[in-house]
Each structure stands twice: as structure tokens, then as C-alpha cells.
Design a protein around this motif. Structure first.
Motif: not given
Length: 574
Positions: A250, A262, A245-248, A125
Motif C-alpha cells: 500500500s 510493473d 508487483r506485490n498487490k498487497h 505479499e
């Protein structure tokens, strides 16, 4: 040798999360929604907040301490593992697929060495890379006594696992049986062939944990996410868990989890009736809510049946689980196979199914293995009792066994309500066996006393209600704990209730464990189940069915045969 706690934890996990709502009367269920299709209007899209209403709090939210497999539900939103389950409906969902790894692993010829390669571009994360050393460390910390609770197969399977005390006590030294030759490769050395290692690699103990972020028992407050969501709130040890959300994360490296909402708000410790009422009403945030651990009971199903809109919001799930009568052949008269066979013929499965909530909540069983292909299900009925029992055949066998005037026996069960060993099921069996001249005295115990009694080799009663659920969809974790003679435990939790120690059975279990072809292994598990069934050491009664409501604004319902519950990694909200 196997660890007794392996089996004890297995049952505990099933007991907590897979409670079957029992009732007295049969009822017809709504039109099945077997996970195909969506709730609400429109297509699945990103955004919104999903609310999860559960009875059991998500306690010990640490990958070392969780007892989950297949990437289950809430944990799999935060914790990724080497492998996971295929996120599809029904039987397709029983397949194991890669997660952090590029494939299901490469094994040595005898299935004692397993090698995995991590996908490229995996991050936590905070954007830092996930390495094979992190997975090794995550596994090693699961051996620490203060982080107990997870499935301890690795303690039994890994070379040196039975003596390892974890990284906190054994500072600076890890498990030599786990090698990490480079940042993307991890190798496991086992002390015996285990062709089902890819299934084991779905357990949360295979979650990567960065050593620099490990805070021991406090790690659960903010575990470092490798999945699509991260923990932003954890109140009262999992009573309320809020994920964002974990923006990292993929999606390129994770085709299994859809991650539509979300935010996910998990609220637990609720009464089951309250959960179903809130899902039924669908007011406010509850319109976009689901449950992963609360069934509809018979009365609730009857109400739902009469409401077309509610009936369209019921998901139906099947999980590898069997409820059965267990015999102890060391206790008379159950040492006589003809007596065991007589009882098998006398059982009225229709009345048992009714007592378990009706045909919508239970399916009659004549095989010990669940009726799913992944387990190797092979149809058989060695003692055909029909739908309502065969008292005539039962009386003939009793006469041959020297009991022409019938006999009196005791059936032990739990007094716990809404459970598979309920008094209602025991009473249904009592009535059926009476028709065959068998007088049944019921011994109802408080649930803890019941568990202590039936899981002790010294106190196990002659006849009792039992149940078993598998950690992954295969015959291995279903048959071996109950019928492998080497798993008889004399001074701990024993689950080989029939005390079967048959060399041919033990040998076949070892031979199947060598197979890495899971389809070939399944066929042999089915054949072994049929062979063991001839000894009448158990009387399969029914396989539970799970009926669960979901909110009117919930879409993309996926329910696999691996877990039998709605997969929240696939859910979208309106």
C-alpha cells in the motif's frame, strides 16, 4: 569492545559496490544531470518493465545476509525496514525518515533505549499482517552463523548480542534486549548510548520475517515481501532476479517508494564495458534500462561528452567516501610528525585526480570527512599544498627532521585496475614527492595480499593507499573506526591505521554518540575531524564522483548523497 568484522564488512561492501573507474588522463565530463528531472518524454507513470544491468550479482538475497543501508536499491524494493532514507536528490536524500515505523524512534534520555511503533495496515505479499514480533525475529535470525554477511552492528550494540547465536541454535529463546509488548511496538535495549540508532534501523536486518515462512538458508529463494515488489525468479544466486508487483503493498503506508514499473528484471555478472555499451545503444529492452553499480570510465566519458543525446542521460552521484594516504607512525621515518607533514605538503592533488579519471570522476580532498553537510564537513587544510603540491615547504620540513638530503620511502598499493589504490595513482604520488627530494619505491601487491597486509596490525606498511566509505551519512561510522583507540585490533582486521589512541578523541566520540540531535552531532564530528587532521596521520587525496548512464526511455532520475547511485524505487519507464 567492537567486533572486528563490523569494520571488515563495511569496507567489503564499499569495495564491491562503489568501484571507481581509474584512468591515466584527465577528461572533461558531460553536462551534469544531478538527478533533477527525467529521462525520455512525458511524465512518470505506472507500467512497463525496468531492466537493471549490473556487474555484481545480487547474491544472498536474504535480509539477514545483505549488507545494505538506507534502503539502497534492489533490496529495498522487496524489504522494508523501520526507517529508510529520504528518497530525494542530493543532500535532502541524506536524511533518515520513517518506513515501517511511525517516526524515527523515541529514545531514553541517554540514548540506550529506543522504542518504535509500527504503522497501521502493514501487510506481506500474501496479505497477512506485519507485526513487531516479525521484526524481532528477523533481527534474531541475522545472528545465525549460517546467515552471516549482514552488517553486525547489533551484535555490538544490543545487550547480550555478543553472546547470542541466533534462533536456530538457541531454540525457543530470543534476545531479551528486544521487547515486543504488543503487535505494533518494539523496544531495543543497548549496552551503550547510540544517538544514531535511527540510521542503523535502515539496515536490512530490520526487515520483518514471518517465523512460519523462514526456510533458513533457502529463504533467499523466495523471501516474503514487505515492499512494493515480490521475487518471482532468482537464478544462479542473484545473477538474474525478476520482481513483479506485490498487490498487497500500500502506497498509503509507504510514501517513499514510487513503484512505477510493473516488472523489474535484474541481470548481473556483466562486464562494465558491455553494460555501458548496451545503455548507450539503447536497443530493445535496454532503452528502459539502468545500472546501479557501473561507472563511466574516462574514455567513455570523453565519448559521451561529444554526443549531446548521451550527455543528457548521465546521472551524477556523490557518496560519503574518501581516498587517502595512510601513515603507520610505528614505522620509521613516519614516526616523525614533520616527515608526515612534509609528505602532506608535497602531494600534487591535480595529478592524483587525473590518475583517478579526471575532475569529472574525482574531487580533490583536504579533509578526511567527505564534503557533505550530513557528515559534519568542516573546511580545513592544515598543510596547504595548492593544486600541484608545495615541494619547497616539504623540503624545509624534511631539513628540520634531519633529512636535508632527502629520503627514500616505500609506498604500498594494490595492483588491481579500476580501483582507488591503483598503480596510476601511486605513480602520480611518486612523481610529486620526487620534486621534494623524496624517492618513492612502489610496492604493488595483488589485491588480496594488499588487503591482508594493510589491515594487519603486525604487517601494516609505513605508507600505503587507503579508502573509506560510510554505512550511513554521518561522521560516526567514518571517524570512529579509523581514529578510536579502542578499535585498534591486534589479532584481526585493523582499520585504525595510525594507531591513534588519544583519550580526548575517544571521549569526544562517546559524547557525540549520546546525541540524538543529528545536526548537533554532525557539527561536532566536523570539529573532531579538524582536530585529528592536525596530527597528519592521513593525507586526504580525493572524493570519488559517480557518473552513470541510463536508458533513453527512463524517467524520474533521483540520486541521493546517501548512496550516490540512481534510486530504482523512483524510476519510471516510457
Amino acid at each position: 569492545m567492537r567486533q572486528p568484522s563490523v569494520i571488515a564488512r563495511r569496507v567489503a561492501a564499499a569495495s564491491v559496490s562503489l568501484v571507481l573507474a581509474a584512468g591515466v588522463a584527465a577528461c572533461a565530463g558531460p553536462k551534469d544531470n544531478d538527478g533533477a528531472g527525467s529521462g525520455g518524454d512525458g511524465k512518470a507513470a505506472k507500467g512497463g518493465t525496468l531492466t537493471v544491468l549490473n556487474s555484481q550479482p545480487q547474491v544472498d538475497f536474504d535480509p539477514a545476509r545483505l549488507y545494505t543501508s538506507g534502503g539502497g536499491n534492489v533490496p529495498s524494493l522487496v524489504f522494508r525496514t523501520l526507517t529508510t532514507r529520504n528518497r530525494e536528490d542530493g543532500a535532502k536524500g541524506s536524511e533518515v525518515v520513517p518506513d515501517l515505523a511511525t517516526d524515527l524512534g523515541k529514545s531514553s534520555k541517554n540514548a540506550t533505549v529506543w522504542t518504535y511503533t509500527l504503522k497501521k495496515g502493514l501487510t506481506y505479499e500474501d496479505g497477512s499482517p506485519i507485526t513487531s514480533a516479525d521484526i524481532k525475529y528477523g533481527i534474531e535470525r541475522s545472528f545465525a552463523g549460517e546467515l552471516s554477511g549482514g552488517a553486525p552492528y547489533l551484535r555490538d550494540w544490543l545487550i547480550g548480542g555478543d553472546k547470542y547465536a541466533g534462533p536456530y541454535k538457541d531454540k525457543g529463546k530470543g534476545l531479551d534486549s528486544i521487547e515486543t509488548p504488543d503487535e505494533r511496538t518494539i523496544v531495543f535495549h543497548l549496552n551503550k548510548p547510540e544517538g544514531e540508532f535511527p540510521y542503523l534501523a535502515t539496515q536490512t536486518q530490520f526487515t520483518p520475517v514471518p517465523k512460519s515462512k523462514d526456510k533458513g538458508t533457502k529463504y533467499e529463494e523466495h523471501p516474503v515481501s514487505s515492499g512494493p515488489y515480490k521475487v518471482v525468479r532468482n537464478e544462479n544466486d542473484g545473477e538474474r532476479l525478476v520482481l513483479e508487483r506485490n498487490k498487497h503493498w500500500s502506497a498509503t503506508t509507504d510514501p517513499e517508494r514510487k513503484a512505477y514499473p510493473d516488472k523489474i528484471d535484474v541481470r548481473s555478472g556483466l562486464d562494465s564495458s558491455v553494460i555501458n555499451q548496451r545503455l548507450s545503444s539503447g536497443q530493445g529492452a535496454d532503452a528502459a534500462a539502468v545500472t546501479t553499480d557501473t561507472n563511466l570510465g574516462p574514455a567513455e566519458l570523453a565519448k559521451v561528452t561529444g554526443d549531446k543525446e548521451l550527455a543528457s542521460r548521465v546521472g551524477t552521484g556523490h557518496f560519503g567516501y574518501t581516498n587517502y594516504l595512510a601513515f603507520n607512525p610505528k614505522v620509521k621515518p613516519f614516526d616523525d610528525p614533520k616527515v608526515r607533514q612534509a609528505i602532506s605538503y608535497a602531494v600534487d592533488r591535480s595529478s592524483v585526480v587525473n590518475a583517478a579519471g579526471g575532475s569529472s570522476l574525482a574531487e580533490p580532498a583536504t579533509t578526511y570527512l567527505p564534503n557533505q553537510k550530513s557528515f559534519g564537513y568542516t573546511k580545513y587544510d592544515h598543510f596547504p599544498a595548492g593544486k600541484s603540491g608545495n615541494p619547497k615547504k616539504a623540503k624545509e620540513l624534511l631539513k628540520e627532521a634531519g633529512h636535508k638530503d632527502g629520503l627514500t620511502i616505500t609506498l604500498t598499493h594494490s595492483n588491481a585496475k579500476d580501483f582507488e589504490t591503483s598503480p596510476e595513482i601511486a605513480t602520480a604520488l611518486q612523481d610529486a614527492l620526487k620534486k621534494a627530494g623524496i624517492k618513492v619505491k612502489l610496492q604493488g601487491l595483488e589485491d588480496n595480499d594488499y588487503k591482508d597486509k594493510v589491515h594487519s596490525a603486525t604487517s601494516e606498511p609505513g605508507l600505503f593507499l587507503a579508502h573509506w566509505g560510510a554505512d550511513w551519512p554521518s561522521g560516526g561510522p567514518f571517524l570512529a573506526p579509523i581514529f578510536d583507540g579502542r578499535q585498534i585490533v591486534k589479532d584481526g582486521a585493523n582499520f585504525n591505521t595510525g594507531f591513534l589512541d588519544d583519550k580526548s578523541v575517544n571521549t569526544e566520540i562517546d559524547e557525540i554518540n549520546k546525541l540524538t540531535d543529528l545536526d548537533a552531532a554532525a557539527k561536532r564530528w566536523g570539529a573532531l575531524d579538524k582536530k585529528i587532521g592536525e596530527q597528519a596521520l592521513t593525507v586526504p587525496l580525493f572524493h570519488p564522483v559517480y557518473k552513470r548512464l541510463y536508458g533513453k526511455d527512463v524517467k524520474n532520475i533521483v540520486i541521493s548523497d546517501w548512496t550516490g547511485v540512481l534510486d530504482i524505487s523512483q524510476v519510471a519507464v516510457k
